[in-house]
Design an enzyme around this catalytic site. Structure first.
Site, PDB file in Angstrom:
ATOM      1  N   ARG A 286      10.991  -0.510  11.394  1.00 19.16           N
ATOM      2  CA  ARG A 286       9.940  -0.368  12.397  1.00 19.16           C
ATOM      3  C   ARG A 286      10.016  -1.495  13.414  1.00 19.16           C
ATOM      4  O   ARG A 286      10.195  -2.645  13.046  1.00 19.16           O
ATOM      5  CB  ARG A 286       8.567  -0.393  11.710  1.00 19.16           C
ATOM      6  CG  ARG A 286       8.208   0.937  11.073  1.00 19.16           C
ATOM      7  CD  ARG A 286       7.038   0.837  10.127  1.00 19.16           C
ATOM      8  NE  ARG A 286       5.908   0.088  10.641  1.00 19.16           N
ATOM      9  CZ  ARG A 286       4.805  -0.170   9.932  1.00 19.16           C
ATOM     10  NH1 ARG A 286       4.700   0.288   8.689  1.00 19.16           N
ATOM     11  NH2 ARG A 286       3.825  -0.855  10.452  1.00 19.16           N
TER      12      ARG A 286
ATOM     13  N   ARG B  76      11.527  -5.042   5.410  1.00 22.16           N
ATOM     14  CA  ARG B  76      11.235  -3.638   5.077  1.00 22.16           C
ATOM     15  C   ARG B  76      12.139  -2.666   5.826  1.00 22.16           C
ATOM     16  O   ARG B  76      12.388  -2.812   7.002  1.00 22.16           O
ATOM     17  CB  ARG B  76       9.774  -3.349   5.422  1.00 22.16           C
ATOM     18  CG  ARG B  76       9.406  -1.864   5.434  1.00 22.16           C
ATOM     19  CD  ARG B  76       7.927  -1.638   5.320  1.00 22.16           C
ATOM     20  NE  ARG B  76       7.138  -2.174   6.408  1.00 22.16           N
ATOM     21  CZ  ARG B  76       5.801  -2.209   6.406  1.00 22.16           C
ATOM     22  NH1 ARG B  76       5.118  -1.754   5.363  1.00 22.16           N
ATOM     23  NH2 ARG B  76       5.146  -2.711   7.434  1.00 22.16           N
TER      24      ARG B  76
ATOM     25  N   LYS C  23       0.831  -1.212   0.000  1.00 26.03           N
ATOM     26  CA  LYS C  23       0.000   0.000   0.000  1.00 26.03           C
ATOM     27  C   LYS C  23       0.866   1.263   0.000  1.00 26.03           C
ATOM     28  O   LYS C  23       0.655   2.182  -0.791  1.00 26.03           O
ATOM     29  CB  LYS C  23      -0.920   0.019   1.242  1.00 26.03           C
ATOM     30  CG  LYS C  23      -1.832  -1.191   1.352  1.00 26.03           C
ATOM     31  CD  LYS C  23      -2.735  -1.116   2.579  1.00 26.03           C
ATOM     32  CE  LYS C  23      -2.008  -1.149   3.915  1.00 26.03           C
ATOM     33  NZ  LYS C  23      -1.262  -2.406   4.179  1.00 26.03           N
TER      34      LYS C  23
ATOM     35  N   ARG D  96      -9.867   0.814   8.422  1.00 27.72           N
ATOM     36  CA  ARG D  96      -9.495  -0.544   8.824  1.00 27.72           C
ATOM     37  C   ARG D  96     -10.627  -1.237   9.582  1.00 27.72           C
ATOM     38  O   ARG D  96     -10.476  -2.410   9.920  1.00 27.72           O
ATOM     39  CB  ARG D  96      -8.272  -0.490   9.733  1.00 27.72           C
ATOM     40  CG  ARG D  96      -6.940  -0.822   9.039  1.00 27.72           C
ATOM     41  CD  ARG D  96      -5.838  -0.505  10.006  1.00 27.72           C
ATOM     42  NE  ARG D  96      -4.627  -1.244   9.840  1.00 27.72           N
ATOM     43  CZ  ARG D  96      -3.528  -0.775   9.238  1.00 27.72           C
ATOM     44  NH1 ARG D  96      -3.528   0.406   8.680  1.00 27.72           N
ATOM     45  NH2 ARG D  96      -2.437  -1.492   9.211  1.00 27.72           N
TER      46      ARG D  96
ATOM     47  N   ARG E 246      -0.902  -8.715  13.291  1.00 25.24           N
ATOM     48  CA  ARG E 246      -1.463  -7.713  12.378  1.00 25.24           C
ATOM     49  C   ARG E 246      -2.265  -8.374  11.259  1.00 25.24           C
ATOM     50  O   ARG E 246      -3.288  -7.842  10.814  1.00 25.24           O
ATOM     51  CB  ARG E 246      -0.341  -6.834  11.827  1.00 25.24           C
ATOM     52  CG  ARG E 246       0.181  -5.867  12.917  1.00 25.24           C
ATOM     53  CD  ARG E 246       1.608  -5.417  12.707  1.00 25.24           C
ATOM     54  NE  ARG E 246       1.809  -4.705  11.470  1.00 25.24           N
ATOM     55  CZ  ARG E 246       3.002  -4.520  10.902  1.00 25.24           C
ATOM     56  NH1 ARG E 246       4.089  -4.998  11.485  1.00 25.24           N
ATOM     57  NH2 ARG E 246       3.107  -3.849   9.794  1.00 25.24           N
TER      58      ARG E 246
HETATM   59  P1  ADP Z   1       2.221  -1.868   3.219  1.00 24.59           P
HETATM   60  O1  ADP Z   1       2.215  -0.350   3.186  1.00 24.59           O
HETATM   61  O2  ADP Z   1       1.036  -2.456   2.527  1.00 24.59           O
HETATM   62  O3  ADP Z   1       2.395  -2.426   4.598  1.00 24.59           O
HETATM   63  P2  ADP Z   1       4.810  -1.609   1.833  1.00 24.59           P
HETATM   64  O4  ADP Z   1       4.484  -0.818   0.627  1.00 24.59           O
HETATM   65  O5  ADP Z   1       5.525  -0.931   2.932  1.00 24.59           O
HETATM   66  O6  ADP Z   1       3.479  -2.358   2.383  1.00 24.59           O
HETATM   67  O7  ADP Z   1       5.648  -2.883   1.359  1.00 24.59           O
HETATM   68  C1  ADP Z   1       6.159  -3.818   2.322  1.00 24.59           C
HETATM   69  C2  ADP Z   1       7.578  -4.214   1.930  1.00 24.59           C
HETATM   70  O8  ADP Z   1       7.549  -5.023   0.742  1.00 24.59           O
HETATM   71  C3  ADP Z   1       8.499  -3.048   1.630  1.00 24.59           C
HETATM   72  O9  ADP Z   1       9.797  -3.394   2.070  1.00 24.59           O
HETATM   73  C4  ADP Z   1       8.436  -2.920   0.096  1.00 24.59           C
HETATM   74  O10 ADP Z   1       9.671  -2.412  -0.433  1.00 24.59           O
HETATM   75  C5  ADP Z   1       8.204  -4.356  -0.341  1.00 24.59           C
HETATM   76  N1  ADP Z   1       7.302  -4.488  -1.491  1.00 24.59           N
HETATM   77  C6  ADP Z   1       6.260  -3.692  -1.838  1.00 24.59           C
HETATM   78  N2  ADP Z   1       5.632  -4.153  -2.937  1.00 24.59           N
HETATM   79  C7  ADP Z   1       6.286  -5.301  -3.293  1.00 24.59           C
HETATM   80  C8  ADP Z   1       6.126  -6.259  -4.357  1.00 24.59           C
HETATM   81  N3  ADP Z   1       5.151  -6.147  -5.260  1.00 24.59           N
HETATM   82  N4  ADP Z   1       6.982  -7.299  -4.400  1.00 24.59           N
HETATM   83  C9  ADP Z   1       7.971  -7.442  -3.471  1.00 24.59           C
HETATM   84  N5  ADP Z   1       8.182  -6.576  -2.462  1.00 24.59           N
HETATM   85  C10 ADP Z   1       7.351  -5.523  -2.370  1.00 24.59           C
HETATM   86  P1  ADP Z   2       0.958  -1.922   7.792  1.00 29.29           P
HETATM   87  O1  ADP Z   2       0.220  -1.536   6.578  1.00 29.29           O
HETATM   88  O2  ADP Z   2       2.324  -2.431   7.506  1.00 29.29           O
HETATM   89  O3  ADP Z   2       0.184  -2.837   8.691  1.00 29.29           O
HETATM   90  P2  ADP Z   2       0.571   0.745   9.008  1.00 29.29           P
HETATM   91  O4  ADP Z   2       1.701   1.695   8.992  1.00 29.29           O
HETATM   92  O5  ADP Z   2      -0.584   1.004   8.116  1.00 29.29           O
HETATM   93  O6  ADP Z   2       1.216  -0.680   8.727  1.00 29.29           O
HETATM   94  O7  ADP Z   2       0.008   0.597  10.499  1.00 29.29           O
HETATM   95  C1  ADP Z   2       0.864   0.337  11.605  1.00 29.29           C
HETATM   96  C2  ADP Z   2       0.019   0.189  12.858  1.00 29.29           C
HETATM   97  O8  ADP Z   2      -0.664   1.437  13.126  1.00 29.29           O
HETATM   98  C3  ADP Z   2      -1.083  -0.852  12.781  1.00 29.29           C
HETATM   99  O9  ADP Z   2      -0.625  -2.145  13.122  1.00 29.29           O
HETATM  100  C4  ADP Z   2      -2.098  -0.306  13.789  1.00 29.29           C
HETATM  101  O10 ADP Z   2      -1.689  -0.582  15.117  1.00 29.29           O
HETATM  102  C5  ADP Z   2      -1.981   1.204  13.598  1.00 29.29           C
HETATM  103  N1  ADP Z   2      -2.939   1.739  12.586  1.00 29.29           N
HETATM  104  C6  ADP Z   2      -2.638   2.314  11.389  1.00 29.29           C
HETATM  105  N2  ADP Z   2      -3.748   2.714  10.759  1.00 29.29           N
HETATM  106  C7  ADP Z   2      -4.786   2.369  11.561  1.00 29.29           C
HETATM  107  C8  ADP Z   2      -6.200   2.491  11.457  1.00 29.29           C
HETATM  108  N3  ADP Z   2      -6.787   3.046  10.375  1.00 29.29           N
HETATM  109  N4  ADP Z   2      -6.958   2.035  12.495  1.00 29.29           N
HETATM  110  C9  ADP Z   2      -6.399   1.478  13.581  1.00 29.29           C
HETATM  111  N5  ADP Z   2      -5.078   1.311  13.740  1.00 29.29           N
HETATM  112  C10 ADP Z   2      -4.274   1.764  12.739  1.00 29.29           C
END
Ligand code: ADP
Ligand code: ADP
Ligand code: ZN
Length: 219
Positions: A162, A129, A15, A90, A173
């Site tokens: 992180r 990541r 995302k 979410r 998660r």
């Molecule tokens: P999200 O915001 O959904 O948690 P991220 O965009 O931070 O996910 O991506 C999670 C990790 O995977 C990051 O280290 C990113 O560089 C990597 N990543 C993102 N998209 C892809 C993909 N299509 N294939 C492999 N690795 C990816």
């Molecule tokens: P990822 O996409 O890798 O799970 P985020 O950066 O979106 O990570 O979120 C990290 C943490 O922040 C989540 O595990 C949750 O604890 C909190 N969080 C983020 N967005 C929300 C939301 N919309 N509602 C509730 N908790 C949230």
């Protein structure tokens, strides 16, 4: 506000990576509630102190806190260009609140795009990541900087991982995602705004597929 796009998907789905590319490709603004909450934790604000423990355990922060933070951010002038919501909504309550906020100014969700991935692959994506201080995201295996240790975007080398990106917390998660967030796929499908994307492919292919969807809905 012009487009209101939502990126739905579990932790590691891509995302954040794709939202940044949509900013570049379409001039939209990425709104990540995760980034906003991490900023609140770092600032030591009341909301940040309450969110901290929940985030380290991999649970969801209360709707009340998240909605207050998002509402403030939506009052900013830059969101008029159109937004990509990354990590929000979410829960059903957040989705309903978003509809209410948008309706108050005659707007609605343009599209909710579900990034469809396999849970098992997400542990590896999240565990590898790391992020530059400028916001650019990387991965140990899948998205390395062109020059090791140097950010492609800003030339800096202030990289961070992180604390919640460990295998144990990722499983929590993922559970929270399936229990509380995945039902939103049906919610947006019922509204006729759902799009699905296979997000197991490489980053560039997903960028193209997303770009085609965004170009289609914002025509
Ligand atoms: P999200 O915001 O959904 O948690 P991220 O965009 O931070 O996910 O991506 C999670 C990790 O995977 C990051 O280290 C990113 O560089 C990597 N990543 C993102 N998209 C892809 C993909 N299509 N294939 C492999 N690795 C990816
Ligand atoms: P990822 O996409 O890798 O799970 P985020 O950066 O979106 O990570 O979120 C990290 C943490 O922040 C989540 O595990 C949750 O604890 C909190 N969080 C983020 N967005 C929300 C939301 N919309 N509602 C509730 N908790 C949230
Ligand atoms: Zn950088």
């Amino acid at each position: 506000m012009a487009e209101v796009l939502i990126l739905l998907g579990p932790p590691g789905a891509g995302k954040g990576t794709q939202a940044r590319m949509l900013e570049e490709d379409f001039g939209l603004i990425q709104l990540s509630t995760g980034d906003m909450l991490r900023a609140a934790v770092a600032s030591g604000s009341e909301a940040g102190q309450q969110a901290k423990a929940v985030m380290s355990a991999g649970g969801l922060v209360s709707d009340e806190i998240v909605l207050a933070i998002l509402r403030d951010r939506l009052a900013g002038p830059d969101v008029a260009k159109g937004i990509i919501l990354d990590g929000f909504p979410r829960t059903q309550a957040q989705a309903a609140a978003l509809d209410g906020l948008l309706a108050a100014t005659g707007q609605r969700v343009t599209a909710a795009i579900s990034l469809e991935v396999d849970d098992e692959a997400m542990v590896g994506r999240v565990s590898g990541r790391f992020t530059c201080a400028c916001g650019e995201g990387y991965h140990d295996e899948f998205k390395r900087p062109a020059v090791a240790g140097v950010c492609d975007k800003c030339g800096g080398s202030d990289f961070k991982r992180r604390a919640d990106d460990n295998a144990v917390t990722v499983r929590e998660r993922l559970k929270a995602y399936h229990a509380q967030t995945a039902p939103l796929i049906a919610y947006y499908e019922d509204k006729g705004v759902l799009e699905r994307i296979d997000a197991m492919g490489d980053i560039a292919a997903i960028r193209r597929a997303l770009g085609a969807i965004v170009a289609g809905v914002s025509a």
